[in-house]
Design a protein around this motif. Structure first.
Motif, PDB file in Angstrom:
ATOM      1  N   ALA A  15       0.829  -1.206   0.000  1.00 34.41           N
ATOM      2  CA  ALA A  15       0.000   0.000   0.000  1.00 34.41           C
ATOM      3  C   ALA A  15       0.862   1.254   0.000  1.00 34.41           C
ATOM      4  O   ALA A  15       0.577   2.222  -0.715  1.00 34.41           O
ATOM      5  CB  ALA A  15      -0.936  -0.005   1.209  1.00 34.41           C
ATOM      6  N   HIS A  16       1.917   1.252   0.807  1.00 34.78           N
ATOM      7  CA  HIS A  16       2.814   2.405   0.841  1.00 34.78           C
ATOM      8  C   HIS A  16       3.581   2.556  -0.466  1.00 34.78           C
ATOM      9  O   HIS A  16       3.908   3.683  -0.874  1.00 34.78           O
ATOM     10  CB  HIS A  16       3.781   2.287   2.017  1.00 34.78           C
ATOM     11  N   LEU A  19       1.261   4.271  -2.770  1.00 37.39           N
ATOM     12  CA  LEU A  19       1.173   5.675  -2.372  1.00 37.39           C
ATOM     13  C   LEU A  19       2.399   6.455  -2.836  1.00 37.39           C
ATOM     14  O   LEU A  19       2.284   7.574  -3.357  1.00 37.39           O
ATOM     15  CB  LEU A  19       1.038   5.768  -0.854  1.00 37.39           C
ATOM     16  N   ALA A 268      -2.725  12.371   2.593  1.00 35.95           N
ATOM     17  CA  ALA A 268      -2.358  10.994   2.939  1.00 35.95           C
ATOM     18  C   ALA A 268      -1.216  10.975   3.950  1.00 35.95           C
ATOM     19  O   ALA A 268      -1.224  10.167   4.893  1.00 35.95           O
ATOM     20  CB  ALA A 268      -1.956  10.231   1.679  1.00 35.95           C
ATOM     21  N   HIS A 272      -1.356   9.486   7.866  1.00 35.01           N
ATOM     22  CA  HIS A 272      -0.397   8.559   8.468  1.00 35.01           C
ATOM     23  C   HIS A 272       0.214   9.146   9.744  1.00 35.01           C
ATOM     24  O   HIS A 272       0.480   8.420  10.696  1.00 35.01           O
ATOM     25  CB  HIS A 272       0.702   8.213   7.456  1.00 35.01           C
ATOM     26  N   LEU A 286      -8.230   3.588   4.594  1.00 32.93           N
ATOM     27  CA  LEU A 286      -6.806   3.925   4.642  1.00 32.93           C
ATOM     28  C   LEU A 286      -6.006   2.935   5.488  1.00 32.93           C
ATOM     29  O   LEU A 286      -4.775   3.029   5.546  1.00 32.93           O
ATOM     30  CB  LEU A 286      -6.616   5.331   5.213  1.00 32.93           C
ATOM     31  N   THR A 288      -3.794   0.294   6.368  1.00 32.17           N
ATOM     32  CA  THR A 288      -2.818  -0.477   5.588  1.00 32.17           C
ATOM     33  C   THR A 288      -2.659  -1.908   6.078  1.00 32.17           C
ATOM     34  O   THR A 288      -1.981  -2.706   5.422  1.00 32.17           O
ATOM     35  CB  THR A 288      -1.437   0.209   5.639  1.00 32.17           C
ATOM     36  N   TYR A 297      -5.650   1.680  -2.067  1.00 29.23           N
ATOM     37  CA  TYR A 297      -4.814   2.844  -2.350  1.00 29.23           C
ATOM     38  C   TYR A 297      -4.697   3.082  -3.851  1.00 29.23           C
ATOM     39  O   TYR A 297      -4.711   4.233  -4.310  1.00 29.23           O
ATOM     40  CB  TYR A 297      -3.434   2.666  -1.718  1.00 29.23           C
ATOM     41  N   TYR A 301      -6.156   6.355  -6.029  1.00 30.41           N
ATOM     42  CA  TYR A 301      -5.356   7.106  -7.002  1.00 30.41           C
ATOM     43  C   TYR A 301      -6.092   7.189  -8.339  1.00 30.41           C
ATOM     44  O   TYR A 301      -6.139   8.241  -8.978  1.00 30.41           O
ATOM     45  CB  TYR A 301      -4.003   6.432  -7.174  1.00 30.41           C
TER      46      TYR A 301
END
Length: 344
Positions: A15-16, A19, A268, A272, A286, A288, A297, A301
């Motif tokens: 997921a990160h 992002l 975003a 976090h 959101l 994760t 995610y 986008y």
């Protein structure tokens, strides 16, 4: 090696990664095709964002456009201020509130641009009237035997000049920081209102309504979603900005997806930070730790691109509307819908 593969295969890491890639893509588009500034070599790498485009309308006078935008700014900030007074800084945790205040900032700056255009047009009209007056005097002196007829004819000519469509004052033809900022904020807001409204009623509300009905969940639904303020911030916000879309002269700019992505990326990062501080996610999608986090995610986008595509369709609808009604500047509206008028 197994630990590395397991780490890379975790939903949080994936997921990160999504992002980060979306943020880098947005940053590249922003740098390669800047919306607000000029390129380093001074060349124009963005669509025309003159003060005339930012402040005037093909349908309304600059004064009327200024009044509309000023009323919207007062209404948005007034509602936001009452919400802040009632609920405190707590509300600024949410993406909706970020975009509501950004919408107010846009209407404030756009009203300022319209006011400057109205002033410039008034000065230009006075200057044109001043240059026309000597013609009246000269015509009256040329024919003394029939001075009344000559004077009437000259005054009629002056009246026709005053009624004719004035040329755009040179002071409004240049791009300024104000006009470029208005253009950038408009393109961001016109897409984010779609995202906010669709995510709220198509994703967030169903997840909260069907999930465990904890006291906190019920409080969120009751205080933040099913209220008059929420209906403004999650529905009527689109009406406000799209009314401006059909009235303004802002051009469609593909590379505005860059600032749009960076704006959402900034939130975003904030989400976090909030999670690291409180241990709670501001929005369920959101999270994760969920196995579907990478797809969530990526979907968020892609929602930005989809929203921008809908804005492009609205530009086409705008061009057809002006063309069918035979309004002035219909050709310019059509060019805007096709993304023409760029000076790359």
């Amino acid at each position: 090696m197994e630990m590395a593969l397991e780490w890379a295969g975790s939903s949080a890491v994936q997921a990160h990664a999504v992002l980060a890639l979306s943020g880098l893509t947005s940053l590249y588009i922003t740098i390669a095709r800047p919306t607000i500034r000029l390129a380093a070599d001074g060349s124009h790498t963005c669509p025309p964002a003159s003060l005339w485009e930012a402040g005037t309308s093909p349908a309304l006078s600059s004064v009327a456009m200024c009044v509309f935008r000023f009323v919207m700014a007062v209404y948005i900030f007034g509602m936001g201020g009452m919400q802040f007074q009632r609920m405190g800084a707590y509300v600024f945790k949410f993406y909706t509130i970020w975009n509501w205040w950004l919408l107010g900032i846009y209407f404030t700056l756009a009203a300022t641009a319209s006011a400057l255009c109205a002033l410039a047009e008034t000065r230009s009209a006075r200057a044109r009237a001043a240059t026309a007056k000597p013609t009246v005097t000269a015509a009256a002196e040329v024919d003394n035997s029939n001075g009344s007829a000559a004077l009437d004819a000259s005054r009629s000519a002056v009246g026709n000049v005053a009624k004719s469509a004035p040329e755009t004052p040179k002071s409004l033809q240049r791009a300024t920081l104000l006009s470029r900022t208005c253009h950038a904020l408009f393109m961001i807001n016109s897409s984010t209102v779609i995202i906010v409204d669709c995510v709220c009623w198509g994703l967030l509300y169903p997840m909260l309504a069907r999930g465990p009905q904890t006291p906190e969940t019920q409080r969120i639904i009751r205080r933040l979603l099913l209220t008059f303020t929420s209906y403004n911030q999650h529905g009527l916000n689109a009406l406000y900005i799209f009314t401006d879309l059909f009235l303004n002269r802002h051009r469609l700019a593909f590379h505005a997806t860059g600032p749009l992505g960076l704006w959402s990326m900034a939130y975003a990062v904030w989400a976090h930070v909030w999670h690291a501080k409180s241990g709670k996610w501001l929005y369920p999608f959101l999270d994760t730790s969920k196995p579907w986090a990478p797809m969530a995610y990526f979907g968020l986008y892609m929602v930005h691109w989809g929203a921008f595509g809908l804005v492009a369709l609205l530009y086409r609808a705008k061009a057809r509307l002006y063309s069918s009604n035979g309004k002035p500047l219909a050709a310019a509206a059509a060019d805007a819908a096709r993304g023409k008028g760029k000076t790359d």
